[in-house]
Design a protein around this motif. Structure first.
Motif, PDB file in Angstrom:
ATOM      1  N   LEU A  21      -8.935 -32.411  25.485  1.00  0.00           N
ATOM      2  CA  LEU A  21      -7.551 -32.787  25.771  1.00  0.00           C
ATOM      3  C   LEU A  21      -7.266 -32.723  27.261  1.00  0.00           C
ATOM      4  N   TYR A  22      -7.701 -31.658  27.912  1.00  0.00           N
ATOM      5  CA  TYR A  22      -7.499 -31.554  29.352  1.00  0.00           C
ATOM      6  C   TYR A  22      -8.240 -32.681  30.090  1.00  0.00           C
ATOM      7  N   GLY A  23      -9.425 -33.014  29.611  1.00  0.00           N
ATOM      8  CA  GLY A  23     -10.173 -34.108  30.233  1.00  0.00           C
ATOM      9  C   GLY A  23      -9.444 -35.433  30.117  1.00  0.00           C
ATOM     10  N   VAL A  62      -5.879 -39.795  32.307  1.00  0.00           N
ATOM     11  CA  VAL A  62      -4.582 -40.476  32.295  1.00  0.00           C
ATOM     12  C   VAL A  62      -3.935 -40.384  33.679  1.00  0.00           C
ATOM     13  N   GLY A  63      -4.100 -39.246  34.352  1.00  0.00           N
ATOM     14  CA  GLY A  63      -3.512 -39.066  35.667  1.00  0.00           C
ATOM     15  C   GLY A  63      -4.151 -39.941  36.741  1.00  0.00           C
ATOM     16  N   GLN A  78      -8.805 -19.789  30.435  1.00  0.00           N
ATOM     17  CA  GLN A  78      -8.797 -21.203  30.057  1.00  0.00           C
ATOM     18  C   GLN A  78      -8.087 -22.091  31.083  1.00  0.00           C
ATOM     19  N   GLY A  79      -7.444 -21.479  32.061  1.00  0.00           N
ATOM     20  CA  GLY A  79      -6.693 -22.262  33.038  1.00  0.00           C
ATOM     21  C   GLY A  79      -5.381 -22.797  32.501  1.00  0.00           C
ATOM     22  N   GLN A 125       0.960 -31.163  22.187  1.00  0.00           N
ATOM     23  CA  GLN A 125      -0.485 -31.138  21.926  1.00  0.00           C
ATOM     24  C   GLN A 125      -1.164 -30.035  22.731  1.00  0.00           C
ATOM     25  N   VAL A 126      -0.785 -29.904  24.000  1.00  0.00           N
ATOM     26  CA  VAL A 126      -1.378 -28.859  24.838  1.00  0.00           C
ATOM     27  C   VAL A 126      -1.014 -27.478  24.301  1.00  0.00           C
TER      28      VAL A 126
END
Length: 362
Positions: free
Chosen positions: A48-50, A55-56, A207-208, A235-236
């Motif tokens: 998800l973070y990836g 997207v950014g 986990q950041g 979601q996050v």
């Protein structure tokens, strides 16, 4: 200097890509739920973070790759024009041309404030973003006040563990350099709950999650009118809590019963005292709302069922590749057409003929 028109175009593209990315992630979730990764929440969180990073950067990558993409005819509006000329759908040529130009028309109206519609949209955007930014600023001030009213208990490097009588929910947050784990003072009398709370919040640090939470909160005012932003936020929150629970349970000698009882006690105390952690912060549990109650039940069930086995390191990068390609192609496809193609010249000719016929009374 960047023009207001260019900024508004970039803002619209960012909103569209944010929404398309949410659709792509939702589709990926449907597939993941049918695989062994459905309970590998740590892998899902990294994935998800990836996707969020992709997207950014997608709008900037799309601009850089646009000349090559244009040669491959990946522009969505050009594809729609080709379908129209092939007779795939019926519409008056002038109406179709106005529909294609609606974005440019809207941007011109908003940037020049030349029409009532453009003025109203500009006012709504400005007001909404301003109020959302002020709300975020108030929340930042509030959480800083909670930290200022707390007491330093222990410190490890850049992490301060502080005790508070203001909040009944353990939470963690961060400043520019310092990280904070804030624990209710009453938890000192419950060693098991204290251990669970500290383990949970320190896992968020590993986990950041604090950096991601802060970034999403700071970006949320810009996308206050985009439902996709709320979707990404949920979601996050969902994946990071499930991943955190799973990692703590695997590393610490804690029983699922103790962990679940701790969550329920904290939630009950928070509801009874009418208190809650202030955003942007990562709390042990969110106490209010039907959605939060349902998610708390889901967390408890996940603990009882147990976690998934270790995930191979290549799985997340392998899954990230097709997702990255999907987001990148979507970002390229929504870019404005670079020149007048043969299809667009043909459409312009048809439109001019229709206007000529209307003028001649046919």
């Amino acid at each position: 200097m960047i023009s207001l028109e260019a900024l508004l175009n970039a803002y619209i593209d960012a909103n569209i890509i944010l929404a398309l990315g949410a659709v792509i992630w939702a589709a990926a979730q449907l597939i993941i739920r049918r695989t062994s990764l459905k309970r590998a929440h740590g892998a899902q969180l990294n994935l998800l973070y990836g996707v969020l990073i992709i997207v950014g950067v997608a709008p900037f990558a799309a601009l850089a790759l646009w000349p090559q993409a244009h040669a491959l005819n990946l522009n969505l509006s050009d594809m729609i024009v080709a379908e129209y000329l092939d007779g795939r759908f019926a519409m008056a040529p002038t109406t179709f041309e106005a529909l294609l130009a609606s974005r440019d028309t809207l941007i011109l109206e908003v940037t020049t404030l030349g029409t009532t519609t453009g003025t109203m949209i500009a006012a709504i955007l400005t007001t909404g973003i301003t109020f959302a930014a002020l709300r975020t600023l108030v929340n930042l001030t509030r959480v800083r006040r909670v930290i200022a009213q707390s007491y330093l208990w222990r410190q490890s490097g850049r992490v301060q563990i502080r005790l508070t009588d203001v909040s009944s929910i353990p939470f963690s947050t961060r400043g520019m350099r310092q990280h904070y784990v804030v624990i209710p003072s009453e938890m000192l009398a419950a060693p098991t709950d204290l251990r669970i709370a500290l383990s949970h919040e320190f896992q968020h640090l590993r986990q950041g999650d604090l950096s991601w939470e802060t970034m999403l909160e700071l970006l949320r005012p810009l996308f206050v009118f985009n439902p996709a932003m709320r979707y990404w936020k949920l979601q996050v929150e969902r994946q990071r809590e499930l991943a955190c629970d799973q990692q703590v349970m695997q590393r610490k000698s804690l029983s699922a019963q103790d962990y679940a009882n701790c969550l329920l006690r904290v939630c009950t105390n928070a509801v009874y005292r009418q208190s809650h952690a202030t955003i942007p912060a990562v709390a042990l549990v969110q106490a209010r709302g039907r959605r939060n109650a349902q998610f708390l039940r889901h967390r408890v069930l996940q603990m009882i069922e147990g976690g998934a086995g270790p995930t191979r390191r290549w799985v997340v990068p392998a899954l990230l590749v097709p997702l990255a390609l999907s987001v990148a192609l979507s970002a390229i496809a929504i870019q404005r057409s670079g020149d007048w193609s043969q299809d667009r010249l043909m459409l312009s000719t048809i439109v001019n003929l229709e206007r000529l016929n209307q003028r001649n009374g046919y």
